[in-house]
Motif scaffolding. Structure first.
Motif, PDB file in Angstrom:
ATOM      1  N   ASN A   1     -17.217  -9.155  -3.052  1.00 52.44           N
ATOM      2  CA  ASN A   1     -15.809  -9.096  -2.702  1.00 52.44           C
ATOM      3  C   ASN A   1     -14.992  -9.517  -3.908  1.00 52.44           C
ATOM      4  N   ILE A   2     -14.021  -8.710  -4.259  1.00 53.51           N
ATOM      5  CA  ILE A   2     -13.183  -8.975  -5.420  1.00 53.51           C
ATOM      6  C   ILE A   2     -11.808  -9.387  -4.928  1.00 53.51           C
ATOM      7  N   ALA A   3     -11.432 -10.622  -5.228  1.00 53.15           N
ATOM      8  CA  ALA A   3     -10.128 -11.143  -4.825  1.00 53.15           C
ATOM      9  C   ALA A   3      -9.215 -11.203  -6.044  1.00 53.15           C
ATOM     10  N   ASN A   4      -7.932 -11.086  -5.815  1.00 51.69           N
ATOM     11  CA  ASN A   4      -6.929 -11.261  -6.868  1.00 51.69           C
ATOM     12  C   ASN A   4      -7.084 -10.285  -8.027  1.00 51.69           C
ATOM     13  N   GLY A   5      -7.446  -9.067  -7.721  1.00 51.33           N
ATOM     14  CA  GLY A   5      -7.559  -8.062  -8.764  1.00 51.33           C
ATOM     15  C   GLY A   5      -7.694  -6.686  -8.163  1.00 51.33           C
ATOM     16  N   THR A   6      -7.404  -5.691  -8.964  1.00 48.68           N
ATOM     17  CA  THR A   6      -7.534  -4.314  -8.514  1.00 48.68           C
ATOM     18  C   THR A   6      -8.618  -3.644  -9.338  1.00 48.68           C
ATOM     19  N   VAL A   7      -9.688  -3.301  -8.676  1.00 46.67           N
ATOM     20  CA  VAL A   7     -10.818  -2.633  -9.313  1.00 46.67           C
ATOM     21  C   VAL A   7     -11.170  -1.428  -8.458  1.00 46.67           C
ATOM     22  N   ALA A   8     -11.284  -0.258  -9.073  1.00 46.96           N
ATOM     23  CA  ALA A   8     -11.624   0.956  -8.318  1.00 46.96           C
ATOM     24  C   ALA A   8     -13.097   1.318  -8.448  1.00 46.96           C
TER      25      ALA A   8
END
Length: 189
Positions: free
Chosen positions: A140-147
């Motif tokens: 889970n990636i929080a505080n960021g935008t990763v596609a």
């Protein structure tokens, strides 16, 4: 700066409180790094150091003219497994990268560190599976935008092999982590 002989792979709060960087500069693992179990111990040691807020982990011997496994390349200059294990960190986590908060041990035998890298890709995640069986791990990636992330893996049968792309949906992705492996996920989009 110091060695890990007799310990030392812990948070050195006094140095950090004084604004100092903490570096690991030498540690030989008994058994020779040509044994893949020892290579996984090396991966765990580096991962622990990064989790313990070290700024650097230096390998002390690139080629010693011997093939005893203490080096990163053999006598012919070919990279051997310890070189690939360290490469899982060193190739994509470059100077000026910053470690970001992770759940370091989200599942038994799984260890995860992550880094924000400037001047190129934005996120790098290094995941170790120390177990003797595969684990399907959710990230889970929080505080960021990763596609999208591209995975690269070293195991007893792989050497920084491209493990494919992983699409991130709603800040999450799932990936297989084969037994006794190190997988680095690099943001590509």
């Amino acid at each position: 700066a110091g060695h890990f002989y007799g310990g030392g792979n812990s948070v050195h709060q006094n140095a950090l409180n004084k604004g100092k960087h903490v570096w690991e500069t030498e540690h030989y693992l008994t058994g020779g790094q040509s044994d893949f179990n020892v290579c996984m111990q090396l991966a765990k040691e580096v991962s622990d150091a990064m989790n313990n807020q070290f700024s650097a982990y230096f390998w002390w011997w690139v080629n010693d003219g011997q093939s005893d496994g203490t080096c990163l390349v053999n006598n012919s200059g070919t990279i051997i497994k310890p070189g690939y294990i360290l490469g899982q960190f060193a190739k994509w986590i470059r100077p000026n990268a910053n470690r970001v908060t992770t759940d370091y041990n989200p599942t038994a035998n799984i260890y995860v560190t992550a880094y924000e890298v400037t001047g190129g890709t934005n996120l790098v995640i290094v995941a170790l599976n120390m177990a003797t069986s595969q684990v399907i791990q959710q990230f889970n990636i929080a505080n960021g935008t990763v596609a999208m992330l591209e995975g690269y893996r070293t195991s007893s049968s792989e050497s920084m092999t491209d493990a494919g792309g992983y699409a991130v949906s709603a800040g999450s992705f799932t990936a297989p982590l084969p037994a006794q492996s190190v997988t680095t996920f690099v943001q590509t989009g």
